[in-house]
Design an enzyme around this catalytic site. Structure first.
Site, PDB file in Angstrom:
ATOM      1  N   GLY A   1      12.343 -10.833  -7.942  1.00  0.00           N
ATOM      2  CA  GLY A   1      11.774 -11.733  -6.763  1.00  0.00           C
ATOM      3  C   GLY A   1      12.784 -12.590  -6.315  1.00  0.00           C
TER       4      GLY A   1
ATOM      5  CD  GLU B   1      10.913  -6.122 -14.727  1.00  0.00           C
ATOM      6  OE1 GLU B   1      10.576  -5.370 -15.372  1.00  0.00           O
ATOM      7  OE2 GLU B   1      10.018  -6.319 -13.547  1.00  0.00           O
TER       8      GLU B   1
ATOM      9  N   GLY C   1      15.695  -6.715  -7.716  1.00  0.00           N
ATOM     10  CA  GLY C   1      15.737  -5.527  -7.025  1.00  0.00           C
ATOM     11  C   GLY C   1      16.411  -5.602  -5.598  1.00  0.00           C
TER      12      GLY C   1
ATOM     13  NE  ARG D   1      11.108  -6.660   3.301  1.00  0.00           N
ATOM     14  CZ  ARG D   1      11.300  -7.756   3.558  1.00  0.00           C
ATOM     15  NH1 ARG D   1      12.296  -8.101   4.578  1.00  0.00           N
ATOM     16  NH2 ARG D   1      11.110  -8.936   3.105  1.00  0.00           N
TER      17      ARG D   1
ATOM     18  CE1 TYR E   1       5.233  -7.150   2.538  1.00  0.00           C
ATOM     19  CE2 TYR E   1       7.407  -6.293   3.201  1.00  0.00           C
ATOM     20  CZ  TYR E   1       6.402  -6.035   2.629  1.00  0.00           C
ATOM     21  OH  TYR E   1       6.019  -4.955   1.649  1.00  0.00           O
TER      22      TYR E   1
ATOM     23  CB  CYS F   1       3.235   4.929  20.458  1.00  0.00           C
ATOM     24  SG  CYS F   1       4.597   6.327  21.254  1.00  0.00           S
TER      25      CYS F   1
ATOM     26  CE1 TYR G   1      10.630  -3.375  -2.986  1.00  0.00           C
ATOM     27  CE2 TYR G   1      12.338  -5.280  -2.539  1.00  0.00           C
ATOM     28  CZ  TYR G   1      11.522  -4.345  -3.533  1.00  0.00           C
ATOM     29  OH  TYR G   1      11.393  -4.943  -4.574  1.00  0.00           O
TER      30      TYR G   1
HETATM   31  N1  LLP Z   1       9.560  -6.613 -10.968  1.00  0.00           N
HETATM   32  C1  LLP Z   1       8.281  -6.205 -10.728  1.00  0.00           C
HETATM   33  C2  LLP Z   1       7.280  -6.105 -11.614  1.00  0.00           C
HETATM   34  C3  LLP Z   1       7.947  -6.137  -9.264  1.00  0.00           C
HETATM   35  O1  LLP Z   1       6.625  -5.856  -8.842  1.00  0.00           O
HETATM   36  C4  LLP Z   1       8.843  -6.049  -8.271  1.00  0.00           C
HETATM   37  C5  LLP Z   1       8.823  -5.942  -6.880  1.00  0.00           C
HETATM   38  C6  LLP Z   1      10.366  -6.409  -8.863  1.00  0.00           C
HETATM   39  C7  LLP Z   1      10.467  -6.529 -10.194  1.00  0.00           C
HETATM   40  C8  LLP Z   1      11.283  -6.615  -7.788  1.00  0.00           C
HETATM   41  O2  LLP Z   1      11.288  -7.623  -7.135  1.00  0.00           O
HETATM   42  P1  LLP Z   1      12.549  -7.911  -5.947  1.00  0.00           P
HETATM   43  O3  LLP Z   1      13.428  -8.509  -6.800  1.00  0.00           O
HETATM   44  O4  LLP Z   1      12.893  -6.843  -5.300  1.00  0.00           O
HETATM   45  O5  LLP Z   1      12.205  -8.861  -5.012  1.00  0.00           O
HETATM   46  N2  LLP Z   1       8.048  -4.594  -0.180  1.00  0.00           N
HETATM   47  C9  LLP Z   1       8.233  -5.982  -0.428  1.00  0.00           C
HETATM   48  C10 LLP Z   1       8.457  -6.428  -1.821  1.00  0.00           C
HETATM   49  C11 LLP Z   1       7.500  -5.763  -2.739  1.00  0.00           C
HETATM   50  C12 LLP Z   1       8.032  -6.279  -4.162  1.00  0.00           C
HETATM   51  C13 LLP Z   1       6.995  -5.346  -5.224  1.00  0.00           C
HETATM   52  N3  LLP Z   1       7.589  -5.639  -6.456  1.00  0.00           N
HETATM   53  C14 LLP Z   1       8.965  -6.535   0.537  1.00  0.00           C
HETATM   54  O6  LLP Z   1       9.665  -5.745   1.518  1.00  0.00           O
HETATM   55  O7  LLP Z   1       9.507  -7.733   0.531  1.00  0.00           O
END
Ligand code: LLP
Length: 463
Positions: free
Chosen positions: A278, A320, A322, A360, A364, A391, A421
């Site tokens: 996150g 974690e 991403g 996104r 969002y 469209c 994403y």
């Molecule tokens: N760990 C868990 C359990 C998660 O659910 C997520 C993201 C992450 C790690 C990784 O989060 P990150 O570091 O990437 O923020 N589609 C949305 C984001 C959804 C994230 C879902 N879970 C976007 O485009 O912002």
């Protein structure tokens, strides 16, 4: 307000009272290194290059729209995260941000672990040779088939998300004759300051088991009572695109409190905690993300302090990220198709992609930057909205930004920080063909996920 006409749209000074954008950068040709991947620069002719290759060549060879991923930046970010957390912690890359077999190989080589949340992600990870013990399996509604696959593969941990799942995983593990390592995902009751759809630790939502009303303690009780489960720790993920460490600190404190309660009730010190992902990245020059070493220090200080005061051994921490790893490493390259100046408002710049390659902004209200990358320009800045070819009027890629007023059809523009994403949430809306992902490194570019073709569309449509 008086608004002067401009051949290619209103002058920025005339419209600055509306919208959420900042003033244009002093020089639109300068690429802010905060939002571009590390090897991006402009060559002597002013064209953007990544990994030593110019965008004109990339567009010619791979077409547009396309995502270009800076492999050495990706690897450097993996190393920065694992070095920041050190040998007493594990960094799990969250595959949902973007996953492909090449990415899995890079992660494996850089020593990271991997978080997957579906059978498809698990298959990709295993197929590309990620050792199963380095995989964590997440999700609020894993199917029986997915759990069986994960147990058979021997994944390092399954993160339990509900009372039903505790029993389900225990049953499957028993029938396979294994003791499955598990964590319990808790909701710690933190309101993360991010978009509602990507906040996950307040209580009114689908993920996790609440700490507040004793549900999480009950989940621990049940998991500890089942022989086929080895409860290794507690998991918390509070949301995404978060800059403020306060939410993580509250979360860490509450998770440690639960560890202390578990010790008091069961005489067991759970050896691990996972604080989720996150961490925010810079999408525009206004964003100021923290460096991995600052994040690691903040998290490990709080966990150590809380454990000391509770008289607990410090557990092994995992995280974690991403977006923070892959997000900044890629940009999307588009060709400008049409330019529509709307008198007194803004100029609409239409590109050859849109919400099918970046949902996104629509979903969002995400903010992005954009730059003219096939050349430089000394023309004045004009306020633009970069839109796609779908469209739908919500088909917006960059809501408010500035591009040079001499922008013309055929110019290449690029949107940075689209590594996370965007391809993973891409769609075939309007039967768009999902763009390729091209990895660029040391003067070489290679497709790691190819562009979809019309044959791909027809192959799925069985008539
Ligand atoms: N760990 C868990 C359990 C998660 O659910 C997520 C993201 C992450 C790690 C990784 O989060 P990150 O570091 O990437 O923020 N589609 C949305 C984001 C959804 C994230 C879902 N879970 C976007 O485009 O912002």
């Amino acid at each position: 307000m008086s608004r002067s006409a401009h051949p290619a749209g209103p002058r920025h000074a005339d419209v600055l009272t509306e919208g959420h954008y900042s003033a244009p950068a002093a020089d639109l040709n300068v690429l802010d290194e905060k939002v571009w991947s590390r090897t991006v620069t402009r060559d002597a002719d002013g064209a953007l290059t990544v990994g030593g290759i110019g965008v004109a060549r990339l567009a010619e060879e791979f077409g547009t729209p396309a995502y270009f991923l800076d492999e050495s930046d990706f690897r450097a970010r993996c190393r920065a995260w694992s070095e920041a957390f050190g040998p007493d912690a594990d960094v799990f890359y969250a595959g949902k941000a973007f996953l492909s077999r090449a990415v899995v190989r890079w992660l494996r080589e850089e020593g990271l672990h991997l978080d997957v949340c579906s059978g498809g992600e698990l298959t990709t990870a295993l197929d590309a040779g990620m050792p199963a013990e380095r995989i964590a399996f997440h999700g609020n509604n894993k199917t029986v088939a997915e759990i069986e696959r994960a147990v058979e593969a021997g994944v390092g941990r399954i993160v339990l998300d509900s009372f039903q799942e505790i029993v389900r995983v225990a049953h499957i593990a028993r029938s396979h004759g294994v003791r499955q390592r598990v964590q319990i995902r808790v909701t710690v009751g933190v309101e993360a300051h991010t978009h509602e759809f990507i906040a996950t630790a307040h209580e009114d939502q689908k993920f996790g088991i609440a700490l507040a009303d004793g549900q999480a303690a009950e989940a621990v009780r049940r998991a500890l009572a089942l022989d086929s489960l080895e409860l290794i720790g507690i998991h918390s993920h509070i949301g995404s695109q978060i800059f403020d460490m306060a939410g993580f600190e509250v979360s860490a404190r509450r998770v440690v409190q639960l560890l202390a309660e578990v010790r008091d009730e069961h005489g067991v010190e759970l050896p691990e905690i996972d604080l989720g992902g996150g961490l925010g990245i810079a999408y525009t020059s206004d964003d100021d993300p923290r460096e991995p070493h600052e994040i690691a220090k903040a998290l490990s200080d709080i966990v150590t302090r809380e454990c000391e005061s509770a008289g607990l051994r410090t557990p092994r921490i995992s995280v974690e990220p991403g977006r923070a790893i892959v997000g900044p490493t890629a940009f999307t390259l588009y060709e400008v198709g049409t330019i529509k100046p709307l008198e007194g408002l803004r100029t609409y710049v239409s590109v050859d992609g849109g919400m099918s390659d970046n949902i996104r902004t629509a979903l969002y209200d995400a903010e992005y930057s954009v730059a003219l990358v096939s050349r430089t320009s000394d023309a004045e800045p004009m306020l633009v909205r970069v839109v796609g070819k779908h469209c739908e009027s919500g088909d917006i890629v960059v809501k408010d930004a500035f591009l040079p007023a001499d922008l013309a059809p055929g110019d290449l523009i690029a949107v940075p920080a689209t590594g996370a994403y965007c391809r993973s949430m891409a769609s075939n809306y309007n039967h768009a063909l999902r763009p390729p992902v091209v990895a660029v490194r040391d003067g070489e570019a290679r497709v790691i996920v190819r562009r979809e073709t019309e044959e791909d569309l027809l192959r799925l449509d069985v008539g």
